[in-house]
Design a protein around this motif. Structure first.
Motif, PDB file in Angstrom:
ATOM      1  N   ARG A  20       0.841  -1.204   0.000  1.00 49.14           N
ATOM      2  CA  ARG A  20       0.000   0.000   0.000  1.00 49.14           C
ATOM      3  C   ARG A  20       0.873   1.251   0.000  1.00 49.14           C
ATOM      4  O   ARG A  20       0.585   2.233  -0.706  1.00 49.14           O
ATOM      5  CB  ARG A  20      -0.916  -0.009   1.225  1.00 49.14           C
ATOM      6  N   ALA A  23       2.596   1.493  -3.629  1.00 48.65           N
ATOM      7  CA  ALA A  23       1.602   1.811  -4.668  1.00 48.65           C
ATOM      8  C   ALA A  23       2.264   1.904  -6.037  1.00 48.65           C
ATOM      9  O   ALA A  23       2.160   2.905  -6.741  1.00 48.65           O
ATOM     10  CB  ALA A  23       0.887   3.113  -4.320  1.00 48.65           C
ATOM     11  N   ASP A  28      -0.969  -3.463  -9.827  1.00 47.87           N
ATOM     12  CA  ASP A  28      -2.266  -3.946  -9.340  1.00 47.87           C
ATOM     13  C   ASP A  28      -3.098  -4.561 -10.465  1.00 47.87           C
ATOM     14  O   ASP A  28      -4.308  -4.691 -10.355  1.00 47.87           O
ATOM     15  CB  ASP A  28      -3.029  -2.812  -8.672  1.00 47.87           C
ATOM     16  N   THR A  59      -6.694  -3.391  -1.533  1.00 50.22           N
ATOM     17  CA  THR A  59      -6.538  -2.006  -1.984  1.00 50.22           C
ATOM     18  C   THR A  59      -7.866  -1.259  -2.096  1.00 50.22           C
ATOM     19  O   THR A  59      -7.869  -0.028  -2.187  1.00 50.22           O
ATOM     20  CB  THR A  59      -5.866  -1.955  -3.368  1.00 50.22           C
TER      21      THR A  59
END
Length: 293
Positions: A20, A23, A28, A59
């Motif tokens: 997280r 990022a 993702d 997420t």
């Protein structure tokens, strides 16, 4: 947590916090792929869901996508860490716990987390219990064959260099296991199917960077705590390229996603067909159980 635990839950939570924080753009892709697939499956259901729950979606991508479909009034996110929830409406719980009162959710989705639970049947039973009668569960988890190329390359390289191999890629369930688990948990009209996604990289190290950015580093309790040598990864990368590369030199990485669908039993639902009779598609089942009552 006992010493017999397959997964290191504290390490899993740490990996997700780190992912997280990083990022990394584009890493993702797997969750986004699953989000689109789940949104398509939900679109086959012509009803609104007053209370939907995203169970350990990591997420929030899946929950956001489902909210954008217009079929959900309220979304609750359940995560292992408040940092993962952010400003969303949510609760903190372990991967083993579904912190919901019985019969309070109309829809529960579990994207890419069920395979990391110690007691998957118990979690599915909790999910079923938390659904209202005729409530819907949609789940997605990596299945057998996922990262098979990476597993083979690492085992071959380590066996060659040291004569043995430590577990470095987690075991993934078979689709038959998933179907049996759904039945065991008491879901009505359970359906499972597999979606295969092949991703290409310039080399094995690009794949490993994405896995770390996804929070998918090896969480096995039995993993070796000694840092792997540079020689191991270099040799594994060579073997990977030798065995799993396309004519242009790029390597393939396979992700096999098992999709699960099941309903909390309700008297209005169609009854399962006689064993051995013709089967129906997931879309047909979703549509046939989505009318007004």
């Amino acid at each position: 947590m006992t010493d017999q635990s397959l997964f290191d839950q504290a390490f899993l939570a740490l990996q997700r916090r780190r992912a997280r924080a990083r990022a990394t753009e584009g890493a993702d892709f797997l969750l986004r792929h699953v989000a689109e697939d789940l949104a398509e499956r939900l679109a086959a259901v012509s009803r609104r869901f007053s209370v939907a729950v995203e169970l350990h979606g990591h997420t929030g991508i899946v929950g956001e996508r489902l909210l954008s479909s217009g079929s959900i009034d309220r979304l609750i996110r359940i995560e292992t860490d408040p940092l993962l929830i952010g400003q969303s409406d949510g609760k903190v719980a372990s991967l083993e716990t579904v912190p919901l009162e019985p019969e309070t959710a109309d829809l529960i989705v579990s994207p890419l987390s069920l395979h990391l639970t110690q007691d998957t049947p118990g979690v599915l039973i909790q999910i079923n219990r938390a659904l209202k009668p005729d409530g819907l569960f949609l789940g997605a988890m990596p299945g057998a064959g996922t990262l098979g190329e990476l597993r083979e390359a690492l085992i071959a390289a380590e066996s060659e260099l040291s004569g043995g191999a430590a577990p470095r890629v987690i075991p993934f369930p078979d689709i038959r296991d998933a179907g049996a688990l759904m039945q065991r948990a008491g879901f009505a009209l359970p359906v499972t199917d597999v979606d295969t996604l092949t991703v290409r990289y310039s080399d094995m190290f690009g794949l490993m960077r994405d896995l770390r950015a996804m929070g998918m580093a090896n969480p096995l309790s039995g993993r070796s705590r000694r840092p792997a040598s540079r020689a191991l990864f270099l040799r594994a990368a060579e073997l990977y390229a030798e065995r799993f590369s396309d004519p242009d030199g790029r390597i393939r990485a396979t992700f096999r996603i098992i999709h699960m669908s099941g309903w909390r039993p309700h008297e209005s639902q169609q009854k399962p067909a006689r064993r051995g009779s013709a089967t129906v598609s997931l879309a047909d089942i979703l549509k046939s159980t989505s009318g007004e009552y």
